[in-house]
Design an enzyme around this catalytic site. Structure first.
Site, PDB file in Angstrom:
ATOM      1  N   PRO A  21       0.853  -1.195   0.000  1.00 45.57           N
ATOM      2  CA  PRO A  21       0.000   0.000   0.000  1.00 45.57           C
ATOM      3  C   PRO A  21       0.884   1.240   0.000  1.00 45.57           C
ATOM      4  O   PRO A  21       1.775   1.365   0.844  1.00 45.57           O
ATOM      5  CB  PRO A  21      -0.782  -0.133   1.313  1.00 45.57           C
ATOM      6  CG  PRO A  21       0.109  -0.959   2.198  1.00 45.57           C
ATOM      7  CD  PRO A  21       0.859  -1.884   1.298  1.00 45.57           C
ATOM      8  N   MET A  22       0.656   2.142  -0.945  1.00 45.30           N
ATOM      9  CA  MET A  22       1.476   3.348  -1.042  1.00 45.30           C
ATOM     10  C   MET A  22       0.581   4.553  -1.310  1.00 45.30           C
ATOM     11  O   MET A  22      -0.118   4.600  -2.319  1.00 45.30           O
ATOM     12  CB  MET A  22       2.509   3.207  -2.171  1.00 45.30           C
ATOM     13  CG  MET A  22       3.549   2.134  -1.911  1.00 45.30           C
ATOM     14  SD  MET A  22       4.675   1.910  -3.322  1.00 45.30           S
ATOM     15  CE  MET A  22       3.604   0.995  -4.458  1.00 45.30           C
ATOM     16  N   CYS A 104       3.359   3.211   9.020  1.00 44.43           N
ATOM     17  CA  CYS A 104       3.615   4.478   8.329  1.00 44.43           C
ATOM     18  C   CYS A 104       4.484   5.394   9.204  1.00 44.43           C
ATOM     19  O   CYS A 104       4.147   5.655  10.364  1.00 44.43           O
ATOM     20  CB  CYS A 104       2.303   5.183   7.997  1.00 44.43           C
ATOM     21  SG  CYS A 104       2.557   6.752   7.134  1.00 44.43           S
ATOM     22  N   ASN A 204       9.267  -6.927   3.751  1.00 45.58           N
ATOM     23  CA  ASN A 204       9.104  -5.717   2.938  1.00 45.58           C
ATOM     24  C   ASN A 204      10.320  -4.808   3.119  1.00 45.58           C
ATOM     25  O   ASN A 204      10.886  -4.745   4.205  1.00 45.58           O
ATOM     26  CB  ASN A 204       7.806  -5.005   3.362  1.00 45.58           C
ATOM     27  CG  ASN A 204       7.572  -3.686   2.664  1.00 45.58           C
ATOM     28  OD1 ASN A 204       7.204  -2.708   3.299  1.00 45.58           O
ATOM     29  ND2 ASN A 204       7.767  -3.623   1.371  1.00 45.58           N
ATOM     30  N   GLY A 205      10.700  -4.124   2.043  1.00 48.54           N
ATOM     31  CA  GLY A 205      11.756  -3.126   2.139  1.00 48.54           C
ATOM     32  C   GLY A 205      12.942  -3.410   1.244  1.00 48.54           C
ATOM     33  O   GLY A 205      13.549  -4.474   1.330  1.00 48.54           O
TER      34      GLY A 205
END
Length: 328
Positions: A21-22, A104, A204-205
């Site tokens: 999600p961005m 976030c 993630n990342g």
């Protein structure tokens, strides 16, 4: 490397590479394109739970879906009752999975005691998780970071709390909140989260090459990979990463003609979603990302950013990629 299908409650996924999600990126236009090109799961932009409950125009647009089954909506907030109400509302509107944002790092989100700020308050985080899970019949998942800072990397502890409260999948971005997007994502630390819980864990990342995707899985022991910025201008990249992980095969990028078709399809979807004036402005960043690595792309981006007419924009795209073909 063989990776097993992922089950999120009753939902089974054969593809284990997901789109992150961005905000401002993973709208319906981009999600539906990425899903069609082979992502196992795509997730909505982060939606503030208060805005969702008020059903603001922007929040309702964020949850529009087309060809994205199962539809996953990510919610952010700091009030358990509001998060629960927003989750139930999205379930009623057709969402199949609710994802809670505790990752976030943006200041305005953190200052509102939401996002990764919740990793500093495990009690509040637990109340939010419990209220959200109890409010819906569909699976609830969680996305977080390794912790607030290097001295409080409590992701394994919070993951266990979340699992005990009914969370059915956990995604971990391998940075602390205080790192923002600096330094490197710590894929090895994600393994400690994987070892703490039995539900699927997604890493993630910093996945920008197909080798990165495979190396993340090896380092973390995670069940799948979530790709964010690595998909900018490359909606086909997630499928490439999946193929490399599972078969070792490096798939080529689409041909230039195929890229033109993809880009123009994306452009039309943006115009349909936001209207001409807003759509042209939003499309500029995507057109810039698509052009990365091509010759004379900087000059092309200047023209794109100065163009307001969709007819001229389409012509710019075609002319630029025709020139790339001539250079081959």
């Amino acid at each position: 490397m063989m990776i097993a299908p992922i089950s999120i409650g009753p939902i089974s996924l054969d593809m284990n590479v997901f789109l992150a999600p961005m905000t401002g990126v993973s709208d319906m236009a981009f999600r539906s394109l990425v899903k069609r090109m082979g992502a196992g799961l795509v997730i909505s932009e982060m939606i503030a739970s208060q805005a969702m409950v008020r059903q603001t125009r922007a929040s309702m647009r964020m949850i529009q879906a087309h060809g994205e089954e199962p539809m996953v909506v990510q919610l952010a907030g700091c009030e358990p009752a509001v998060m629960a109400e927003a989750a139930k509302l999205n379930e009623d509107l057709g969402a199949k999975i609710i994802d809670i944002n505790m990752g976030c790092p943006v200041k305005k989100v953190v200052n509102g005691h939401a996002g990764s700020a919740l990793m500093r308050d495990e009690s509040l985080a637990a109340r939010i998780i419990e209220a959200t899970v109890k409010a819906v019949k569909i699976p609830v998942t969680l996305k977080m970071r390794t912790g607030w800072d290097d001295n409080t990397r409590n992701a394994p502890k919070l993951a266990k709390i979340a699992e005990d409260l009914g969370i059915q999948m956990i995604t971990v971005h391998g940075r602390t909140r205080c790192q923002l997007y600096n330094g490197r994502s710590d894929w090895n630390f994600i393994r400690s989260v994987k070892e703490a819980v039995k539900v699927p864990v997604i890493g993630n990342g910093d996945v920008v090459t197909v080798e990165d995707a495979k190396n993340l899985l090896s380092a973390s022991g995670a069940d799948g990979v979530m790709i964010g910025r690595g998909a900018y201008g490359r909606p086909w990249f997630i499928k490439q990463a999946h193929d490399y992980i599972t078969t070792g095969t490096k798939e080529n990028d689409p041909s230039l003609q195929q890229q033109i078709d993809i880009i123009l399809e994306h452009f039309e979807a943006i115009l349909e979603l936001y209207g001409v004036e807003g759509g042209v402005k939003i499309a500029r960043k995507h057109l810039g990302w698509y052009s990365k690595g091509h010759k004379d792309s900087a000059e092309y981006r200047v023209h794109v950013n100065q163009t307001e007419c969709p007819i001229q924009m389409r012509a710019l795209v075609r002319n630029f990629y025709d020139q790339q073909s001539e250079l081959m």
